[in-house]
Enzyme design. Structure first.
Site, PDB file in Angstrom:
ATOM      1  N   CYS A   1       0.880  -1.102   0.014  1.00 42.97           N
ATOM      2  CA  CYS A   1       0.022  -0.004  -0.044  1.00 42.97           C
ATOM      3  C   CYS A   1       1.095   1.413  -0.073  1.00 42.97           C
ATOM      4  CB  CYS A   1      -1.078   0.051   1.288  1.00 42.97           C
ATOM      5  SG  CYS A   1      -2.392  -1.116   1.030  1.00 42.97           S
TER       6      CYS A   1
ATOM      7  N   ASP B   1      10.378  -7.069  -8.327  1.00 40.51           N
ATOM      8  CA  ASP B   1      10.774  -7.493  -7.188  1.00 40.51           C
ATOM      9  C   ASP B   1      12.022  -7.056  -6.573  1.00 40.51           C
ATOM     10  OD1 ASP B   1       9.309 -10.160  -5.392  1.00 40.51           O
ATOM     11  OD2 ASP B   1      11.494  -9.652  -5.067  1.00 40.51           O
TER      12      ASP B   1
ATOM     13  N   HIS C   1      -0.670 -10.456  -4.284  1.00 40.92           N
ATOM     14  CA  HIS C   1       0.216 -10.259  -5.670  1.00 40.92           C
ATOM     15  C   HIS C   1       0.332 -11.379  -6.580  1.00 40.92           C
ATOM     16  CE1 HIS C   1       2.694 -10.836  -2.161  1.00 40.92           C
ATOM     17  NE2 HIS C   1       3.501 -11.553  -2.925  1.00 40.92           N
TER      18      HIS C   1
HETATM   19  P1  AMP Z   1       5.421 -13.312  -1.120  1.00 48.46           P
HETATM   20  O1  AMP Z   1       6.461 -14.094  -0.220  1.00 48.46           O
HETATM   21  O2  AMP Z   1       4.790 -13.914  -2.187  1.00 48.46           O
HETATM   22  O3  AMP Z   1       4.432 -12.432  -0.229  1.00 48.46           O
HETATM   23  O4  AMP Z   1       6.327 -12.287  -1.692  1.00 48.46           O
HETATM   24  C1  AMP Z   1       6.711 -10.851  -1.399  1.00 48.46           C
HETATM   25  C2  AMP Z   1       7.661 -10.357  -2.463  1.00 48.46           C
HETATM   26  O5  AMP Z   1       7.732  -9.115  -2.290  1.00 48.46           O
HETATM   27  C3  AMP Z   1       9.070 -11.089  -2.155  1.00 48.46           C
HETATM   28  O6  AMP Z   1       9.389 -11.714  -3.346  1.00 48.46           O
HETATM   29  C4  AMP Z   1       9.870  -9.756  -1.902  1.00 48.46           C
HETATM   30  O7  AMP Z   1      11.106 -10.008  -2.277  1.00 48.46           O
HETATM   31  C5  AMP Z   1       9.166  -8.649  -2.558  1.00 48.46           C
HETATM   32  N1  AMP Z   1       9.300  -7.334  -1.893  1.00 48.46           N
HETATM   33  C6  AMP Z   1       9.238  -7.115  -0.589  1.00 48.46           C
HETATM   34  N2  AMP Z   1       9.414  -5.765  -0.468  1.00 48.46           N
HETATM   35  C7  AMP Z   1       9.598  -5.227  -1.468  1.00 48.46           C
HETATM   36  C8  AMP Z   1       9.699  -3.927  -1.886  1.00 48.46           C
HETATM   37  N3  AMP Z   1       9.888  -2.690  -0.937  1.00 48.46           N
HETATM   38  N4  AMP Z   1       9.772  -3.672  -3.247  1.00 48.46           N
HETATM   39  C9  AMP Z   1       9.819  -4.803  -4.076  1.00 48.46           C
HETATM   40  N5  AMP Z   1       9.527  -5.900  -3.920  1.00 48.46           N
HETATM   41  C10 AMP Z   1       9.518  -6.247  -2.476  1.00 48.46           C
HETATM   42 ZN    ZN Z   2      -1.726  -3.398   1.131  1.00 48.23          ZN
END
Ligand code: AMP
Ligand code: ZN
Length: 113
Positions: free
Chosen positions: A7, A30, A100
């Site tokens: 968000c 990512d 996502h």
């Molecule tokens: P999940 O494990 O499916 O919840 O994936 C979360 C993903 O978000 C992971 O692959 C992280 O590397 C990515 N992530 C976390 N923080 C950020 C951020 N600030 N910008 C881009 N990706 C992020």
């Molecule tokens: Zn959110």
């Protein structure tokens, strides 16, 4: 949702490499890629995941739109093949509790799953 990192990205309170945005979705790279190309498609609506009670209230058409976006953006990113993944719940590997799609590809050494 105030404490949600995605968000915050949507509200431009923290930076991200945004590759697409419209009124319903945002897509950005990512921060910790697991492949040559790895981006996330995120609905702007704060939906937690596919296992919470709120799933009853979701308009599931958004997932069709997200898949179409995955196809368009993967092509734009030069991917000839790609994978999509949604992690739901801690035991499903979810770390960010704002739903996502992961979209990733580009390497030639994929493990079959
Ligand atoms: P999940 O494990 O499916 O919840 O994936 C979360 C993903 O978000 C992971 O692959 C992280 O590397 C990515 N992530 C976390 N923080 C950020 C951020 N600030 N910008 C881009 N990706 C992020
Ligand atoms: Zn959110």
């Amino acid at each position: 949702m105030d404490s949600c990192i995605f968000c915050k990205i949507i509200k431009k309170e923290i930076p991200a490499t945004i590759i697409y945005e419209d009124d319903k979705f945002i897509a950005f790279n990512d921060i910790n890629p697991i492949d040559n190309i790895h981006f996330l498609i995120v609905p702007k609506l704060h939906i937690i995941n596919l296992i919470t009670a709120e799933v009853e209230k979701i308009d599931f058409n958004i997932f069709g739109e997200m898949l179409k976006l995955a196809a368009v953006l993967a092509k734009e990113q030069g991917l000839e093949g790609f994978r999509t993944m949604i992690n739901s719940g801690k035991k499903g590997g979810q770390e960010v509790f704002h739903i996502h799609f992961h979209v990733y590809g580009g390497s030639n050494h994929l493990k079959k799953i």
